[in-house]
Design an enzyme around this catalytic site. Structure first.
Site, mmCIF file in Angstrom:
data_model
loop_
_atom_site.group_PDB
_atom_site.id
_atom_site.type_symbol
_atom_site.label_atom_id
_atom_site.label_comp_id
_atom_site.label_asym_id
_atom_site.label_seq_id
_atom_site.Cartn_x
_atom_site.Cartn_y
_atom_site.Cartn_z
ATOM 1 N N CYS A 183 0.806 -1.218 0.000
ATOM 2 C CA CYS A 183 0.000 0.000 0.000
ATOM 3 C C CYS A 183 0.839 1.268 0.000
ATOM 4 O O CYS A 183 0.308 2.356 -0.221
ATOM 5 C CB CYS A 183 -0.919 0.008 1.216
ATOM 6 S SG CYS A 183 -2.059 -1.393 1.285
ATOM 7 N N HIS A 268 12.710 1.226 4.654
ATOM 8 C CA HIS A 268 12.390 -0.201 4.525
ATOM 9 C C HIS A 268 12.953 -0.942 5.725
ATOM 10 O O HIS A 268 14.147 -0.875 6.007
ATOM 11 C CB HIS A 268 13.014 -0.747 3.231
ATOM 12 C CG HIS A 268 12.332 -1.953 2.684
ATOM 13 N ND1 HIS A 268 12.041 -3.061 3.457
ATOM 14 C CD2 HIS A 268 11.887 -2.242 1.438
ATOM 15 C CE1 HIS A 268 11.435 -3.969 2.694
ATOM 16 N NE2 HIS A 268 11.330 -3.502 1.472
ATOM 17 N N HIS A 353 -1.150 20.250 5.348
ATOM 18 C CA HIS A 353 -2.127 19.194 5.049
ATOM 19 C C HIS A 353 -1.452 17.824 5.175
ATOM 20 O O HIS A 353 -0.308 17.648 4.758
ATOM 21 C CB HIS A 353 -2.703 19.370 3.643
ATOM 22 C CG HIS A 353 -3.263 20.736 3.385
ATOM 23 N ND1 HIS A 353 -4.433 21.177 3.968
ATOM 24 C CD2 HIS A 353 -2.807 21.764 2.623
ATOM 25 C CE1 HIS A 353 -4.671 22.418 3.574
ATOM 26 N NE2 HIS A 353 -3.709 22.797 2.769
ATOM 27 N N HIS A 357 -2.000 7.292 4.890
ATOM 28 C CA HIS A 357 -2.593 6.126 4.234
ATOM 29 C C HIS A 357 -3.805 5.614 4.999
ATOM 30 O O HIS A 357 -3.729 5.303 6.200
ATOM 31 C CB HIS A 357 -1.568 5.014 4.104
ATOM 32 C CG HIS A 357 -2.151 3.691 3.715
ATOM 33 N ND1 HIS A 357 -2.937 3.519 2.596
ATOM 34 C CD2 HIS A 357 -2.088 2.470 4.320
ATOM 35 C CE1 HIS A 357 -3.327 2.262 2.523
ATOM 36 N NE2 HIS A 357 -2.829 1.602 3.545
ATOM 37 N N HIS A 386 -13.823 6.239 4.926
ATOM 38 C CA HIS A 386 -15.267 6.055 5.066
ATOM 39 C C HIS A 386 -15.946 5.949 3.702
ATOM 40 O O HIS A 386 -16.805 5.098 3.487
ATOM 41 C CB HIS A 386 -15.852 7.222 5.862
ATOM 42 C CG HIS A 386 -17.328 7.120 6.092
ATOM 43 N ND1 HIS A 386 -18.265 7.597 5.187
ATOM 44 C CD2 HIS A 386 -18.045 6.580 7.128
ATOM 45 C CE1 HIS A 386 -19.474 7.361 5.649
ATOM 46 N NE2 HIS A 386 -19.384 6.756 6.824
ATOM 47 N N ASN A 390 -10.205 1.093 2.004
ATOM 48 C CA ASN A 390 -8.759 1.010 1.807
ATOM 49 C C ASN A 390 -8.498 0.756 0.322
ATOM 50 O O ASN A 390 -8.658 -0.361 -0.170
ATOM 51 C CB ASN A 390 -8.183 -0.119 2.662
ATOM 52 C CG ASN A 390 -6.666 -0.234 2.531
ATOM 53 O OD1 ASN A 390 -6.049 0.376 1.658
ATOM 54 N ND2 ASN A 390 -6.071 -1.022 3.397
#
Length: 459
Positions: A183, A268, A353, A357, A386, A390
């Site tokens: 993701c 990572h 802002h 994720h 909402h 995802n």
């Protein structure tokens, strides 16, 4: 006359400086030329975001809670159906999220097919690309770089080849298909485009597509609870992004860019076995392929986030925040200098802002607590979760789309896109707004519902 000619010859051939200074002057000139060439070649090329578009699922793909519960009970039985409903109710998803057509069947339960996955990929990708090309007026044949990231679906020919064929891109286009990167791959694609612009001075336009194809093999067909969680969270989605470099702006027909890329940073933690396996694609005891979600995933994501913030903070924080953070890091027991043994930098001083994720309610809650963000600062993440669920790597673009649709982006605002994903990886893209973004003109995927948001959420 002969003497005059001889004097003229001596004049033009005589050195204007001492004889020994000419080699030195030549070496200095040559060194300056080499230095200028090096700096010119290695200078940071600016990267701009022309525009982006997010896929808006069709109405017939909507999955209300009642339908999800009914399907779960009929296919998996009452116990597992109830388990999935409880996960869904705590996930932060709403009643308007969407799943592909294959996930709506009950009997007979269809096995996800390659053809179904291709149909979903074409619907999501082509819809988003068509929209961003329309908004920018870019001719597809002008695209120099094509990057598509999709975690679990990687057919042959690739998704990039599918786009090249559909839009008849040039044979010289540099195409890259990123898979299996989770993701958090949205910022990775942006960073790759930045590096390709740097390595190819003639490249002017880059098209990035971030998506996840649910039909296969992302949709789990078994009965393991830890692997059924992904079915409750992941939903249809995708985004197409057009990046440009200064080379492309010689064309007067291009619109004025919205944002400039300031940083693209990756962390990572996959060298540690537990972190590597906390989100793991595996077959269950019956041979069904799915994603196993470890109970310690939030713990490992917190470790990755801490490492990432240490690096990111040195790039974006004001100097006083950097000093306080370093004092806290190296002298945690000296409260007079550090202020606190667990001092958290004020990242709101670096960004206006935040696009965190939208992996689930627990993910957003965890990042909010870690950074000390307000509810308004994570509003875009909660509302994107909402409304769309995802959507994997494209979630940060739905969140930026929400912020634009609300008319909150002003010139010189800084935007932080934070991606978290398997590996375990934590990646960021930092942008600066180049102009005010008018809300009503930029609603996009939010066009039919932005006025009803934000909505109250269950605790």
């Amino acid at each position: 006359m002969e003497e005059s000619k001889l004097s003229f010859v001596k004049l033009i051939t005589s050195p204007s400086s001492p004889p020994n200074s000419s080699p030195i002057l030549f070496l200095l000139t040559f060194a300056a030329f080499l230095l200028a060439s090096f700096l010119l070649f290695h200078r940071r090329r600016r990267v701009y975001l022309l525009d982006f578009s997010c896929f808006k699922p069709p109405g017939h793909c909507r999955v209300p809670f009642a339908s999800f519960e009914e399907h779960g009970r009929l296919i998996l039985g009452d116990e597992l159906g109830l388990f999935m409903l409880r996960v869904l109710e705590k996930s932060g998803l709403g009643e308007e999220t969407a799943l592909p057509v294959s996930a709506h069947y009950i009997e007979p339960v269809p096995v996800p097919t390659l053809a179904g996955s291709r149909d979903e990929a074409e619907l999501v990708i082509f819809s988003a690309v068509d929209d961003v090309l329309r908004k920018t007026g870019v001719d597809p044949t002008e695209i120099d770089i094509l990057i598509i990231n999709c975690n679990s679906f990687f057919p042959m020919p690739s998704l990039t080849a599918m786009v090249v064929n559909r839009y008849k891109l040039r044979s010289t286009v540099k195409s890259f298909n990123l898979s299996g990167m989770g993701c958090s791959c949205g910022p990775i694609s942006v960073g790759l485009a930045k590096d390709l612009f740097q390595a190819n001075p003639s490249a002017g336009l880059a098209l990035i597509v971030s998506t996840e194809i649910i039909t296969s093999p992302a949709w789990y067909m078994g009965r393991e609870r830890s692997m059924l969680v992904s079915n409750c969270l992941f939903r249809m989605g995708g985004a197409a992004v057009l990046l440009s470099s200064p080379t492309s702006h010689r064309r007067r027909s291009l619109p004025h860019p919205k944002y400039e890329l300031l940083h693209a940073l990756r962390t990572h933690t996959g060298a540690h076995d537990s972190s590597y396996r906390c989100l793991y694609q595996v077959e269950d005891s019956d041979g069904n392929l799915g994603i196993s979600l470890s109970k310690q995933v939030m713990e490992f994501s917190a470790v990755a986030l801490k490492l990432h913030l240490t690096r990111l903070g040195l790039l974006v924080l004001p100097w006083d925040e950097k000093l306080r953070f370093l004092a806290s890091y190296f002298l945690p027991k000296n409260k007079k200098l550090a202020g606190s043994s667990s001092y958290v930098p004020q990242f709101r001083r670096a960004f206006e802002h935040f696009c965190v994720h939208a992996g689930g309610k627990a993910v957003v809650d965890g990042v909010q607590r870690s950074l000390g963000l307000t509810e308004q600062e994570v509003e875009a993440s909660r509302m994107a979760l909402h409304r769309f669920g995802n959507t994997s790597s494209s979630s940060v673009w739905y969140e930026l789309g929400y912020t634009e649709a609300k008319g909150r982006v002003r010139k010189k605002d800084r935007i932080w896109q934070l991606g978290l994903g398997s590996g375990f990886k934590c990646n960021s893209a930092v942008w600066r707004s180049l102009r005010d973004v008018k809300g009503k003109e930029e609603e996009g995927a939010w066009s039919d519902c932005i006025d009803s948001y934000p909505v109250p959420l269950a605790p």
